[in-house]
Scaffold this active site. Structure first.
Site, PDB file in Angstrom:
ATOM      1  N   VAL A  53      58.129  47.664  19.408  1.00 41.53           N
ATOM      2  CA  VAL A  53      56.888  47.165  20.018  1.00 41.53           C
ATOM      3  C   VAL A  53      56.579  47.979  21.276  1.00 41.53           C
ATOM      4  O   VAL A  53      57.483  48.221  22.088  1.00 41.53           O
ATOM      5  CB  VAL A  53      57.055  45.671  20.394  1.00 41.53           C
ATOM      6  CG1 VAL A  53      55.754  45.110  20.938  1.00 41.53           C
ATOM      7  CG2 VAL A  53      57.539  44.856  19.203  1.00 41.53           C
ATOM      8  N   THR A  82      51.595  54.531  21.145  1.00 37.99           N
ATOM      9  CA  THR A  82      52.508  53.972  20.146  1.00 37.99           C
ATOM     10  C   THR A  82      53.940  54.363  20.477  1.00 37.99           C
ATOM     11  O   THR A  82      54.195  55.043  21.480  1.00 37.99           O
ATOM     12  CB  THR A  82      52.102  54.434  18.727  1.00 37.99           C
ATOM     13  OG1 THR A  82      52.789  53.654  17.755  1.00 37.99           O
ATOM     14  CG2 THR A  82      52.422  55.908  18.510  1.00 37.99           C
ATOM     15  N   ASN A  83      54.881  53.923  19.649  1.00 42.48           N
ATOM     16  CA  ASN A  83      56.302  54.251  19.793  1.00 42.48           C
ATOM     17  C   ASN A  83      56.748  55.058  18.587  1.00 42.48           C
ATOM     18  O   ASN A  83      56.182  54.910  17.506  1.00 42.48           O
ATOM     19  CB  ASN A  83      57.135  52.966  19.809  1.00 42.48           C
ATOM     20  CG  ASN A  83      57.304  52.404  21.190  1.00 42.48           C
ATOM     21  OD1 ASN A  83      57.020  53.048  22.182  1.00 42.48           O
ATOM     22  ND2 ASN A  83      57.771  51.175  21.245  1.00 42.48           N
ATOM     23  N   ARG A  84      57.788  55.842  18.739  1.00 40.82           N
ATOM     24  CA  ARG A  84      58.359  56.550  17.591  1.00 40.82           C
ATOM     25  C   ARG A  84      59.077  55.552  16.703  1.00 40.82           C
ATOM     26  O   ARG A  84      60.054  54.956  17.119  1.00 40.82           O
ATOM     27  CB  ARG A  84      59.381  57.573  18.085  1.00 40.82           C
ATOM     28  CG  ARG A  84      58.811  58.951  18.217  1.00 40.82           C
ATOM     29  CD  ARG A  84      59.837  59.883  18.756  1.00 40.82           C
ATOM     30  NE  ARG A  84      60.789  60.330  17.745  1.00 40.82           N
ATOM     31  CZ  ARG A  84      61.746  61.218  18.016  1.00 40.82           C
ATOM     32  NH1 ARG A  84      61.875  61.700  19.226  1.00 40.82           N
ATOM     33  NH2 ARG A  84      62.554  61.607  17.067  1.00 40.82           N
ATOM     34  N   SER A  85      58.570  55.337  15.524  1.00 40.44           N
ATOM     35  CA  SER A  85      59.233  54.438  14.582  1.00 40.44           C
ATOM     36  C   SER A  85      58.662  54.664  13.191  1.00 40.44           C
ATOM     37  O   SER A  85      57.444  54.641  13.013  1.00 40.44           O
ATOM     38  CB  SER A  85      59.016  52.970  14.981  1.00 40.44           C
ATOM     39  OG  SER A  85      59.390  52.111  13.935  1.00 40.44           O
TER      40      SER A  85
END
Ligand code: CTP
Length: 210
Positions: free
Chosen positions: A89, A21-24
Site C-alpha cells: 500500500v 505507486t509502489n514496486r509490487s
C-alpha cells in the site's frame, strides 16, 4: 476457513494521467490466494492493479487507491477467519488530484503528500477484527527486529518479513525467502518459488494458536 487477502500495489492519482505507486507485482498475494483456495478454503482477494489472472474459485474485488482498499477490507470482514495483508500500500498520496493534466511550466514541481489510511494498523483498533491477523514487512535492514516491532504495534498473530535489499527475491521476482515472526519465535522459510512459499504460509496460518 474464510481468508481475506490483500495484494498488489495501490495507485494514488496525481492528475488524470499520473499516479504514485509502489514496486509490487502482486505475485505473492495471488500465490497466497491460490494456495488457500487449493487447500479448500473460501478466499476473497482484494487487489490493486496487477497483470495477473485471479486464481480459479477465488472471489475478487479490484481496487486502485489505498482508500478504496481500506473501504473494501472494512466492508468485507464479516465472517473472516484469517486476514493476510500482503499488499504494498502506498504510505502517502497527493493531497489533491489535479483535474487537468499538469503541464510542465516550471523547472521544479513540489507535490504535497498526506498519509494514506493504515489498513493493517486499523484491523484491531478501528475495525475490531478478532480473527487471525497476518501482516507483511518488507525491510532493507534489521528484518527480524523491525518485523517484530510491527507484529506488536499492529497486534498481528504473525508477520511475514523479507529482506528486500537481497537481489533475486521479493518485489518483482518469482522467488522469495521469508522469516515468519511469531510472538515467541521465528521460523525461516528458505528461498523458493512464491507459490511454494505461499503454500507454507497458508499451512502456518491455518494452525495459528487461538
Ligand atoms: N499496510 C496496510 N496499509 C497501509 C500500509 C501498509 O495495510 N497503508 C500493510 C501492508 O499490507 C503490510 C504491512 O502493512 O502488511 C507493511 O507495513 P508498513 O506500512 O511497512 O509498516 P510500518 O512499520 O507502519 O511502516 P514503516 O516500514 O515505514 O515503519
Amino acid at each position: 476457513m474464510k481468508f481475506l487477502i490483500t495484494a498488489g500495489p495501490t495507485r494514488e492519482p496525481i492528475d488524470p494521467v499520473r499516479y504514485l505507486t509502489n514496486r509490487s507485482s502482486g505475485r505473492m498475494g495471488y500465490a497466497l490466494a491460490g494456495a488457500a483456495r487449493h487447500d479448500g478454503h473460501e478466499v476473497l482477494l482484494i487487489s490493486g492493479p496487477t497483470t495477473l489472472d485471479v486464481p480459479p474459485g477465488v472471489d475478487f474485488i479490484p481496487v486502485e487507491t489505498a482508500q478504496q482498499m481500506y473501504d473494501a477490507v472494512r466492508d468485507m470482514l464479516r465472517g473472516v477467519d484469517v486476514a493476510i495483508l500482503c499488499a504494498a500500500v502506498a504510505d502517502y498520496r497527493p493531497v489533491a488530484c489535479a483535474e487537468q493534466k499538469i503541464k510542465k511550466h516550471t523547472d521544479k514541481l513540489v507535490l504535497e503528500l498526506e498519509r494514506t489510511p493504515d489498513i493493517l494498523g486499523s484491523m484491531r483498533s478501528v475495525f475490531g477484527f478478532s480473527g487471525k491477523l497476518i501482516g507483511f514487512a518488507a525491510e532493507t535492514q534489521n528484518v527480524v527486529e523491525y518485523g517484530r516491532d510491527k507484529l506488536v504495534r499492529k497486534q498481528c498473530d504473525m508477520v511475514v518479513a523479507n529482506d528486500v535489499s537481497q537481489p533475486g527475491i521479493g518485489f518483482d521476482s518469482r522467488e522469495n525467502a521469508v522469516v515468519l515472526i511469531y510472538p515467541d519465535r521465528e521460523e525461516y522459510l528458505e528461498k523458493d518459488s512464491k507459490e511454494r512459499i505461499a503454500m507454507q504460509i497458508i499451512e502456518h496460518a491455518t494452525i495459528l494458536p487461538s
